[in-house]
Design a protein around this motif. Structure first.
Motif, PDB file in Angstrom:
ATOM      1  N   SER A 206      -4.589  -2.217   2.597  1.00 52.27           N
ATOM      2  CA  SER A 206      -3.665  -3.357   2.736  1.00 52.27           C
ATOM      3  C   SER A 206      -2.229  -2.871   2.849  1.00 52.27           C
ATOM      4  O   SER A 206      -1.466  -3.332   3.696  1.00 52.27           O
ATOM      5  CB  SER A 206      -3.782  -4.296   1.528  1.00 52.27           C
ATOM      6  OG  SER A 206      -5.062  -4.855   1.474  1.00 52.27           O
ATOM      7  N   VAL A 207      -1.883  -1.934   1.994  1.00 45.98           N
ATOM      8  CA  VAL A 207      -0.524  -1.377   2.045  1.00 45.98           C
ATOM      9  C   VAL A 207      -0.300  -0.687   3.394  1.00 45.98           C
ATOM     10  O   VAL A 207       0.731  -0.866   4.043  1.00 45.98           O
ATOM     11  CB  VAL A 207      -0.297  -0.386   0.877  1.00 45.98           C
ATOM     12  CG1 VAL A 207       0.993   0.401   1.067  1.00 45.98           C
ATOM     13  CG2 VAL A 207      -0.280  -1.133  -0.452  1.00 45.98           C
ATOM     14  N   GLY A 208      -1.297   0.079   3.826  1.00 48.08           N
ATOM     15  CA  GLY A 208      -1.180   0.805   5.097  1.00 48.08           C
ATOM     16  C   GLY A 208      -0.978  -0.120   6.277  1.00 48.08           C
ATOM     17  O   GLY A 208      -0.275   0.217   7.232  1.00 48.08           O
ATOM     18  N   ILE A 209      -1.605  -1.290   6.226  1.00 48.42           N
ATOM     19  CA  ILE A 209      -1.477  -2.225   7.348  1.00 48.42           C
ATOM     20  C   ILE A 209      -0.232  -3.103   7.193  1.00 48.42           C
ATOM     21  O   ILE A 209       0.505  -3.329   8.142  1.00 48.42           O
ATOM     22  CB  ILE A 209      -2.728  -3.127   7.460  1.00 48.42           C
ATOM     23  CG1 ILE A 209      -3.972  -2.289   7.793  1.00 48.42           C
ATOM     24  CG2 ILE A 209      -2.528  -4.192   8.530  1.00 48.42           C
ATOM     25  CD1 ILE A 209      -5.270  -3.088   7.801  1.00 48.42           C
ATOM     26  N   LEU A 210      -0.031  -3.604   5.980  1.00 48.90           N
ATOM     27  CA  LEU A 210       0.991  -4.640   5.802  1.00 48.90           C
ATOM     28  C   LEU A 210       2.408  -4.108   5.686  1.00 48.90           C
ATOM     29  O   LEU A 210       3.360  -4.802   6.008  1.00 48.90           O
ATOM     30  CB  LEU A 210       0.673  -5.480   4.557  1.00 48.90           C
ATOM     31  CG  LEU A 210      -0.545  -6.393   4.692  1.00 48.90           C
ATOM     32  CD1 LEU A 210      -0.861  -7.059   3.361  1.00 48.90           C
ATOM     33  CD2 LEU A 210      -0.302  -7.454   5.757  1.00 48.90           C
TER      34      LEU A 210
END
Lengths: 285, 600
Positions: free
Chosen positions: A86-90
């Motif tokens: 999630s962090v990597g995408i968001l």
């Protein structure tokens, strides 16, 4: 209530069932991995392989380290994996350090910000909000759409819906989406902005992650089905208030405010009921 | 594990957590959004600290040009400020070959006049565009000007004018500096391109300048008479519904043949800027295109065909909002880095500008780039547009000037929220103007300062714009560098959207030496576009290439300017002409302009 199945399944059917009935905890990681793969292969959504890998690695490492240090056990890593992805995408930043730091903050928040041995913020929601607050000149969040091809979006919506249904949390997603549309209509009426403009955000990838992962997080949602529905309606409502005040990251902040508030309220109600039974003192006594 | 132990560990963990939350304070480099230097630095202080000082002198130079944005179809009214946000352009040319650089600027209003400021050599300029026939080029029905690049397409010694528009592109032949004759029909240029970029280059090495033009809006859109409001990009990162690209091969006799698709350039990304240079050492000019709403493209040229190698070189991975292309040997290594400007807005959108530096050990067909903008400190500009490299303090290292600012209207009301809201939507929503909330006089990335980064030569740039006198916050678009008064320093010319043309006259610490080269091709194209000069001095070297257009809607002076620092001696200059000929000049004199003709 459904009737118990009495027929004896064939060995072949049993084998298939054992293949399909894998641990539910893996469903969400599978879905988010699908989103990552579909999104990246279709449009290259990742800021970079390295930054996403860093976010996942830090998230998993933090989970292992903190689980072992605090509880002396090896934690299940599905949640940390989801947080990392999630962090990597968001998260969006030209620098690498915000990815690692955001993951570290997200996972650590689970171990620090707890009430009655339960963490009260969705980890990635907390981490991303923290980064937006504390390093706003270095980070932003994903706020663009994936492209003109409907199929990746439809695929993710379908897959996501099936999985959250399977996890018995589809009512959360459905309620939030319905509330979002209703409040979009309200915002459009109030501001005079085209309805399509108010609906636009929910058609983007940020919301897909928000709807399928953040608001449905089993650890940070209240116990009752009705309660969960009320909570996400409140999230959509607070989001609308923030949107009317032109807050770009309204959904994150709305969940950041409403999610823990709901859990604290639930805790208080538990304590109140418990006190009613025992006539005793407060939490932790 | 005992409860006491767990509790103790929790306390330590809490301290660790607070440390994590405080980490951004320490990890953040001084923010470019705030670190714009001190306004109080006086000229003498700037000279002693940075080696130069810039003073805005447009009015005293008799230049009072103000750009006007176009007024487009009323159906686009809700977001007119966003759509009509480009057009300001500046290009430097010595149109009459008197040895003094002149300035051509365009207006983008229906009926607005373009201007050619003839250098009167006394510190002032005179607009001669009307008398030479290149002023009144924004006539209703033909579109409006968005840029100009100069190149001697017929090798007669005089630079000709290619005017790009959101409309009909125009080619004007320069009649020996005495006037211009329209040559558009003979050249065979298309009837309409919504272009924001054009570059002269001799891609096939035949000694005739060819021409690249990049479309932004699709060429079948007439922005004054739209048949649909669905003219916007289908995506803010992956759009491929922009204007087509054109590559015109010069056939001689003023005729051109469109060969883009035939030679491998087939893209409908939204091009905002292009630049050409021999990036791979192949002897052929490659083509770099910065696209809005998507990845940049790098077309490798083998002399007969182009191949898009953006993905394999690393520049075509992360989609951003490319708005400018500039090449510079920033490490004095004999290789070009590429600077591409993008959008950064604190807390909303942090794309960061790109500084593509060739990876160590990669070259030729295996060339790879890495984005070192953050490491070098040139990442955060704002809503950045035009950027150019040039040695502004003559210290021997190329510095970087970047314009910023998108739409400056009501200072206290921002359109960012609505912009971000819709930009995240599906193509069916964002592609249609009528789905966008009305701009309502709000600003979007407006009132932003310029950035001027000076290069220490060791991989770090320092932002000094305010300290050296660059304080204005107009919506900058094009920037061009030129030694306007033949003093051995680079002055800075900035064209602002809906704003005045600014001339920053440069005063440089006199101890720093310089050398300039003005090249004239014989076998090669006469403008010598594509010629490279590698200068060797004091154990250092630097390569520069004559350009047919760079930055955003801009063109620097044709001559090449090298700062030398304290060195008063140059070992040699090696010129590689576009024809492939190599010429070496031993110990050329410093502090002077060398006019060199290609040897037979």
């Amino acid at each position: 209530m459904s009737q118990p199945v009495t027929a004896t399944p064939s060995p072949k059917l049993e084998r298939w069932r054992s293949v399909l009935n894998f641990d539910n905890r893996y469903l969400a990681p599978v879905l988010i991995t699908c989103i990552l793969i579909v999104g990246h292969l279709s449009f290259g959504i990742l800021e970079s392989y390295e930054k996403t890998a860093l976010a996942i690695a830090v998230s998993i490492f933090a989970e292992i380290a903190l689980g072992k240090i605090i509880y002396g056990t090896w934690p299940h890593l599905a949640s940390a994996y989801i947080t990392g992805i999630s962090v990597g995408i968001l998260l969006r930043s030209p620098a690498a350090w915000p990815f690692g730091l955001c993951s570290a903050i997200s996972i650590t928040s689970k171990y620090v910000l707890r009430i009655r041995d339960r963490h009260i913020w969705n980890p990635s929601n907390f981490g991303i909000c923290a980064m937006l607050f504390l390093a706003g000149d270095k980070v932003a969040s994903l706020s663009i759409q994936w492209g003109n091809n409907l199929w990746p979006m439809i695929l993710i919506w379908l897959l996501g819906s099936v999985i959250v249904w399977r996890l018995r949390r589809f009512h959360i997603t459905a309620t939030y989406v319905a509330a979002f549309f209703l409040f979009a209509f309200l915002r459009s009426s109030i501001t005079g902005s085209p309805l399509q403009a108010e609906i636009a955000p929910i058609t983007g990838p940020m919301y897909q992650l928000f709807i399928f992962f953040m608001i449905t997080d089993p650890k940070t949602t209240v116990r009752s089905k009705l309660g969960r529905c009320i909570v996400v309606i409140m999230v959509a409502m607070v989001e609308t208030v923030l949107r009317l005040n032109e807050v770009v990251y309204a959904p994150y902040y709305a969940l950041f405010i409403v999610g823990p508030t709901a859990l604290l309220l639930e805790n208080w109600l538990d304590w109140y009921k418990q006190r009613g039974h025992t006539g005793g003192s407060g939490i932790g006594s | 594990m005992t409860e006491a132990l767990v509790a103790r560990r929790r306390v330590l963990l809490s301290i660790f957590f607070v440390g994590l939350l405080a980490a951004p304070i320490f990890l953040k480099q001084p923010s470019a959004f705030r670190g714009v230097g001190s306004e109080t630095d006086a000229r003498s202080s700037a000279l002693s600290r940075y080696g130069f000082f810039l003073e805005e002198v447009a009015h005293s130079a008799n230049i009072d040009f103000v750009h006007h944005a176009p007024v487009l179809d009323a159906k686009l009214a809700p977001i007119m400020p966003e759509i009509a946000s480009m057009g300001a352009s500046v290009s430097i040319v010595d149109y009459d070959r008197d040895g003094w650089p002149d300035i051509y600027v365009v207006d983008s209003r229906d009926g607005g006049k373009n201007a050619l400021y003839h250098n009167l050599r006394d510190g002032t300029f005179k607009d001669v565009a009307a008398e030479l026939g290149i002023a009144n080029l924004n006539r209703s029905g033909s579109g409006v000007s968005t840029g100009a690049v100069w190149g001697d397409y017929d090798n007669d010694g005089y630079e000709d004018l290619l005017l790009i528009k959101w409309g009909r592109p125009e080619l004007y032949h320069n009649d020996q500096g005495r006037g211009f004759t329209r040559a558009t029909e003979e050249a065979g240029l298309p009837s309409w391109i919504n272009a924001n970029t054009a570059v002269w280059l001799d891609f096939d090495g035949d000694g005739l300048l060819d021409l690249f033009i990049g479309g932004y809006y699709s060429e079948d859109v007439d922005l004054w008479h739209v048949t649909t409001t669905k003219i916007m990009p289908e995506s803010f990162e992956y759009a491929k519904n922009g204007g087509r690209k054109y590559l015109f091969r010069n056939l001689g006799q003023g005729r051109f043949e469109e060969v883009s698709e035939k030679l491998g350039i087939d893209s409908r990304r939204w091009s905002l800027a292009a630049g050409s240079a021999d990036l791979r050492g192949s002897g052929h000019p490659d083509l770099f295109i910065a696209n809005d709403y998507g990845v940049s493209e790098l077309y490798a040229n083998d002399g007969t065909r182009f191949q898009e190698v953006g993905g394999q070189t690393g520049i075509g991975f992360a989609p951003k909002s490319g708005m400018s292309v500039a090449f510079g040997d920033i490490l004095n290594s004999g290789r070009f880095a590429i600077y591409v400007s993008n959008i950064s807005e604190e807390g909303i959108l942090i794309q960061g500008n790109n500084l593509w530096v060739p990876k160590e050990g990669s070259s030729g067909k295996d060339l790879k780039y890495e984005n070192l903008a953050g490491d070098f400190g040139v990442e955060l500009g704002g809503w950045s547009f035009g950027a150019q490299f040039g040695d502004l303090n003559n210290d021997g290292n190329l510095d970087l000037f970047v314009t910023n600012g998108f739409v400056s209207l009501d200072k206290n009301r921002s359109y960012w929220y609505d912009f971000a809201k819709v930009a995240g939507g599906h193509s069916s929503i964002i592609a249609d103007v009528k789905n966008w909330p009305a701009f309502d006089n709000r600003s979007l990335g407006g009132y932003q300062p310029k950035r001027l980064w000076i290069n220490d030569g060791a991989g770090k740039f320092a932002e000094v714009a305010r300290a050296v006198g660059v304080t204005e916050t107009y919506d900058g678009r094009a920037v061009a560098l030129a030694d306007l008064w033949n003093r051995g320093v680079l002055d800075v010319i900035v064209a602002n959207q809906n704003g005045p043309l600014l001339i920053y006259k440069n005063t440089v610490e006199p101890q720093n030496a310089w050398i300039e080269f003005e090249l004239e091709g014989v076998t090669s194209n006469r403008s010598a576009i594509g010629a490279q000069v590698t200068l060797y001095w004091g154990g250092r070297l630097q390569v520069q290439e004559v350009s047919g257009g760079s930055g955003f809607a801009a063109q620097n002076q044709r001559r090449l300017h090298f700062g030398l620092g304290k060195s008063d001696r140059v070992d040699k200059a090696v010129i590689r002409w576009p024809s492939g000929k190599i010429q070496m000049i031993e110990e050329p004199a410093v502090r002077q302009l060398h006019k060199l003709k290609e040897p037979a």
